[in-house]
Design a protein around this motif. Structure first.
Motif, PDB file in Angstrom:
ATOM      1  N   GLU A 114      58.730  61.997 -82.596  1.00 37.46           N
ATOM      2  CA  GLU A 114      58.473  63.435 -82.714  1.00 37.46           C
ATOM      3  C   GLU A 114      58.751  64.235 -81.444  1.00 37.46           C
ATOM      4  OE1 GLU A 114      57.727  64.706 -85.610  1.00 37.46           O
ATOM      5  OE2 GLU A 114      57.518  62.756 -86.608  1.00 37.46           O
ATOM      6  N   LYS A 115      58.777  63.584 -80.300  1.00 34.95           N
ATOM      7  CA  LYS A 115      58.883  64.305 -79.027  1.00 34.95           C
ATOM      8  C   LYS A 115      60.140  63.967 -78.236  1.00 34.95           C
ATOM      9  CE  LYS A 115      54.997  66.595 -79.322  1.00 34.95           C
ATOM     10  NZ  LYS A 115      54.928  68.075 -79.216  1.00 34.95           N
ATOM     11  N   GLY A 116      60.993  63.144 -78.789  1.00 38.56           N
ATOM     12  CA  GLY A 116      62.252  62.832 -78.119  1.00 38.56           C
ATOM     13  C   GLY A 116      62.179  61.718 -77.101  1.00 38.56           C
ATOM     14  N   GLY A 117      61.011  61.085 -76.961  1.00 35.48           N
ATOM     15  CA  GLY A 117      60.884  59.958 -76.045  1.00 35.48           C
ATOM     16  C   GLY A 117      60.169  60.314 -74.758  1.00 35.48           C
ATOM     17  N   LEU A 118      59.908  59.303 -73.957  1.00 40.03           N
ATOM     18  CA  LEU A 118      59.152  59.489 -72.717  1.00 40.03           C
ATOM     19  C   LEU A 118      59.887  60.400 -71.734  1.00 40.03           C
ATOM     20  CD1 LEU A 118      57.843  55.840 -72.218  1.00 40.03           C
ATOM     21  CD2 LEU A 118      56.416  57.865 -72.556  1.00 40.03           C
ATOM     22  N   GLU A 119      61.169  60.177 -71.545  1.00 40.82           N
ATOM     23  CA  GLU A 119      61.902  61.003 -70.581  1.00 40.82           C
ATOM     24  C   GLU A 119      61.890  62.471 -70.990  1.00 40.82           C
ATOM     25  OE1 GLU A 119      66.229  61.474 -68.315  1.00 40.82           O
ATOM     26  OE2 GLU A 119      66.028  60.025 -69.967  1.00 40.82           O
ATOM     27  N   ALA A 120      62.021  62.733 -72.270  1.00 40.95           N
ATOM     28  CA  ALA A 120      62.074  64.126 -72.736  1.00 40.95           C
ATOM     29  C   ALA A 120      60.805  64.885 -72.386  1.00 40.95           C
ATOM     30  CB  ALA A 120      62.298  64.155 -74.247  1.00 40.95           C
ATOM     31  N   ILE A 121      59.655  64.251 -72.547  1.00 41.69           N
ATOM     32  CA  ILE A 121      58.390  64.926 -72.238  1.00 41.69           C
ATOM     33  C   ILE A 121      58.253  65.175 -70.747  1.00 41.69           C
ATOM     34  CG2 ILE A 121      55.880  64.665 -72.194  1.00 41.69           C
ATOM     35  CD1 ILE A 121      55.975  63.408 -74.868  1.00 41.69           C
ATOM     36  N   PHE A 122      58.471  64.128 -69.947  1.00 40.96           N
ATOM     37  CA  PHE A 122      58.282  64.286 -68.504  1.00 40.96           C
ATOM     38  C   PHE A 122      59.287  65.268 -67.909  1.00 40.96           C
ATOM     39  CE2 PHE A 122      55.906  60.272 -68.956  1.00 40.96           C
ATOM     40  CZ  PHE A 122      54.784  60.593 -68.204  1.00 40.96           C
ATOM     41  N   THR A 131      56.000  66.345 -60.328  1.00 46.62           N
ATOM     42  CA  THR A 131      55.841  65.803 -61.676  1.00 46.62           C
ATOM     43  C   THR A 131      54.377  65.795 -62.096  1.00 46.62           C
ATOM     44  OG1 THR A 131      55.733  63.572 -60.733  1.00 46.62           O
ATOM     45  CG2 THR A 131      57.884  64.312 -61.551  1.00 46.62           C
ATOM     46  N   GLN A 132      53.502  66.342 -61.259  1.00 45.16           N
ATOM     47  CA  GLN A 132      52.071  66.224 -61.537  1.00 45.16           C
ATOM     48  C   GLN A 132      51.651  67.034 -62.765  1.00 45.16           C
ATOM     49  OE1 GLN A 132      50.423  63.695 -59.637  1.00 45.16           O
ATOM     50  NE2 GLN A 132      52.636  63.609 -59.446  1.00 45.16           N
ATOM     51  N   GLY A 133      52.205  68.218 -62.930  1.00 46.30           N
ATOM     52  CA  GLY A 133      51.928  68.995 -64.135  1.00 46.30           C
ATOM     53  C   GLY A 133      52.476  68.316 -65.374  1.00 46.30           C
ATOM     54  N   ALA A 134      53.596  67.620 -65.221  1.00 49.80           N
ATOM     55  CA  ALA A 134      54.201  66.895 -66.340  1.00 49.80           C
ATOM     56  C   ALA A 134      53.317  65.740 -66.787  1.00 49.80           C
ATOM     57  CB  ALA A 134      55.582  66.386 -65.947  1.00 49.80           C
ATOM     58  N   ILE A 135      52.648  65.088 -65.835  1.00 50.17           N
ATOM     59  CA  ILE A 135      51.741  63.994 -66.189  1.00 50.17           C
ATOM     60  C   ILE A 135      50.585  64.527 -67.032  1.00 50.17           C
ATOM     61  CG2 ILE A 135      50.146  62.260 -65.286  1.00 50.17           C
ATOM     62  CD1 ILE A 135      51.972  62.004 -62.846  1.00 50.17           C
ATOM     63  N   SER A 136      50.034  65.653 -66.635  1.00 46.93           N
ATOM     64  CA  SER A 136      48.942  66.264 -67.406  1.00 46.93           C
ATOM     65  C   SER A 136      49.411  66.660 -68.805  1.00 46.93           C
ATOM     66  CB  SER A 136      48.395  67.489 -66.668  1.00 46.93           C
ATOM     67  OG  SER A 136      47.827  67.132 -65.423  1.00 46.93           O
ATOM     68  N   ALA A 137      50.606  67.240 -68.891  1.00 46.99           N
ATOM     69  CA  ALA A 137      51.144  67.644 -70.194  1.00 46.99           C
ATOM     70  C   ALA A 137      51.422  66.419 -71.058  1.00 46.99           C
ATOM     71  CB  ALA A 137      52.422  68.458 -69.998  1.00 46.99           C
ATOM     72  N   PHE A 138      51.940  65.374 -70.444  1.00 50.34           N
ATOM     73  CA  PHE A 138      52.187  64.135 -71.176  1.00 50.34           C
ATOM     74  C   PHE A 138      50.891  63.580 -71.757  1.00 50.34           C
ATOM     75  CE2 PHE A 138      51.824  59.478 -70.895  1.00 50.34           C
ATOM     76  CZ  PHE A 138      52.694  59.114 -71.910  1.00 50.34           C
ATOM     77  N   LYS A 139      49.826  63.598 -70.981  1.00 46.16           N
ATOM     78  CA  LYS A 139      48.564  63.051 -71.478  1.00 46.16           C
ATOM     79  C   LYS A 139      48.087  63.813 -72.712  1.00 46.16           C
ATOM     80  CE  LYS A 139      43.939  61.523 -70.289  1.00 46.16           C
ATOM     81  NZ  LYS A 139      42.978  61.173 -69.203  1.00 46.16           N
ATOM     82  N   LYS A 140      48.256  65.123 -72.718  1.00 47.50           N
ATOM     83  CA  LYS A 140      47.857  65.920 -73.887  1.00 47.50           C
ATOM     84  C   LYS A 140      48.651  65.508 -75.116  1.00 47.50           C
ATOM     85  CE  LYS A 140      46.371  70.024 -71.307  1.00 47.50           C
ATOM     86  NZ  LYS A 140      46.654  71.455 -71.016  1.00 47.50           N
ATOM     87  N   TRP A 187      66.489  57.566 -65.448  1.00 47.33           N
ATOM     88  CA  TRP A 187      66.263  58.964 -65.815  1.00 47.33           C
ATOM     89  C   TRP A 187      67.016  59.863 -64.842  1.00 47.33           C
ATOM     90  CZ3 TRP A 187      60.283  59.534 -67.002  1.00 47.33           C
ATOM     91  CH2 TRP A 187      59.968  58.764 -68.141  1.00 47.33           C
ATOM     92  N   GLN A 188      67.971  60.596 -65.357  1.00 47.52           N
ATOM     93  CA  GLN A 188      68.765  61.496 -64.531  1.00 47.52           C
ATOM     94  C   GLN A 188      68.238  62.936 -64.574  1.00 47.52           C
ATOM     95  OE1 GLN A 188      71.315  60.030 -62.710  1.00 47.52           O
ATOM     96  NE2 GLN A 188      70.471  58.162 -63.633  1.00 47.52           N
TER      97      GLN A 188
END
Length: 254
Positions: A114-122, A131-140, A187-188
Motif C-alpha cells: 500500500e505504501k510503495g515499500g520501505l524506501e518510498a516512505i523514508f 531523516t529523523q522526521g521520516a522515522i517518526s512518520a514511518f512509525k505512524k 537507496w539512491q
C-alpha cells in the motif's frame, strides 16, 4: 587535540574500520546475504530491530529469523498465509517475541502493498539534512493497522526524544554507498548527508571522551548534538564516523 587533529584521527579510524572485516562480527552480514532489493531491505530492517544486547546472540537470532522466513523475506512477507505465520510464535530475542514478529510481518506487507515499500516512505519524509522526521512518520504508518500495544516499543520515535539507534543504523546500511563493501547503498533517494549516527553506549562514551558530545544521556538531544559535531568534520557523509566511534569503543576499549 585541536579540531584539525581530531578530524585526522577520526578519518584514520574510519579507514581502519570501514572495511569488509567489519562485517564478520556485525549484524550487517545478514542483509549482505541477499541480492534482491526487497530482501535486503526487509532482512536489514528486521535484523536492525533486534540489534541490541550480545552481538553473538543478535547474529544467531537474526539467522534463526531469516530461516523462519524461508530465507526469502520479501516473498514470505507478501505471500505467507496465517498457517505459515504460526511458526513465528516460537521466536524470541530479549523482549521481542513471536507476537511482535507476527505483527511486523503484517505491517511490512502493508508497507509494500500500500505504501510503495520501505524506501518510498523514508524518502518521502526525509530532507537533505535529516531523516529523523521520516522515522517518526514511518512509525505512524507502520502501526496504522490494529496491533498489540506492546509491539510499538520496538520502533523508536525521534519526536519522543529517542536516539533511535537501531533504525538509524538500518538507514545507514541502506543509504551509504557500498564503496568499501560494508554498507549496502541500495537507496539512491536519500543523501548520506541526511543520516544520523546510530548512537549507543559505545559511540556515546567515545564521543564524550573526544569532547564532541557533552550530554550525558544517549537520547534524541544527544543525537542532535553529536550530529552537529560530526557534520563539521564531513557534512556530506557525517555517519561514516560511526565506524570510528564504534570501533574505538568496542575493539579498542578507548
Amino acid at each position: 587535540m585541536n579540531k584539525k587533529q581530531l578530524k585526522e584521527f577520526l578519518d584514520a579510524k574510519v579507514l581502519q574500520y570501514n572495511t569488509p572485516e567489519f562485517i564478520e562480527s556485525d549484524p550487517i552480514q545478514i542483509p549482505h546475504q541477499y541480492n534482491k532489493k526487497e530482501d535486503i531491505e526487509i532482512s536489514g530492517f528486521l535484523t536492525a530491530t533486534i540489534a541490541w544486547g550480545n552481538r553473538k546472540s543478535i547474529l544467531n537470532n537474526s539467522k534463526k529469523l531469516m530461516h523462519l522466513l524461508d530465507n526469502a523475506p520479501h516473498d514470505y512477507v507478501m505471500n505467507a498465509s496465517e498457517s505459515d505465520l504460526a511458526p513465528l510464535s516460537s521466536f524470541v530475542h530479549r523482549t521481542f517475541n513471536g507476537e511482535d514478529l507476527h505483527y511486523f510481518i503484517k505491517a511490512l506487507r502493508y508497507i509494500y502493498s500500500e505504501k510503495g515499500g520501505l524506501e518510498a516512505i523514508f524518502s518521502k519524509y526525509s530532507t537533505s539534512t535529516s531523516t529523523q522526521g521520516a522515522i517518526s512518520a514511518f512509525k505512524k504508518d507502520f502501526f496504522s493497522l490494529p496491533h498489540p500495544a506492546r509491539t510499538q516499543k520496538h520502533v523508536s520515535d525521534p519526536s519522543k526524544n529517542s536516539a533511535a539507534k537501531r533504525i538509524n543504523m538500518f538507514l545507514r546500511w541502506m543509504v551509504r554507498e557500498n564503496t568499501t563493501g560494508v554498507d549496502l547503498g541500495i537507496w539512491q533517494s536519500i543523501p548520506p548527508s541526511a543520516l544520523s549516527c546510530p548512537l549507543d553506549v559505545h559511540s556515546g562514551n567515545v564521543a564524550r571522551k573526544l569532547g564532541i558530545l557533552k550530554r550525558k544521556q544517549n537520547d534524541g538531544k544527544a543525537l542532535a548534538e553529536l550530529d552537529k559535531s560530526l557534520r563539521k568534520f564531513d557534512p556530506e557523509d557525517p555517519v561514516k564516523y560511526d565506524f570510528a566511534l564504534f570501533g574505538l569503543g568496542v575493539f579498542e576499549r578507548f
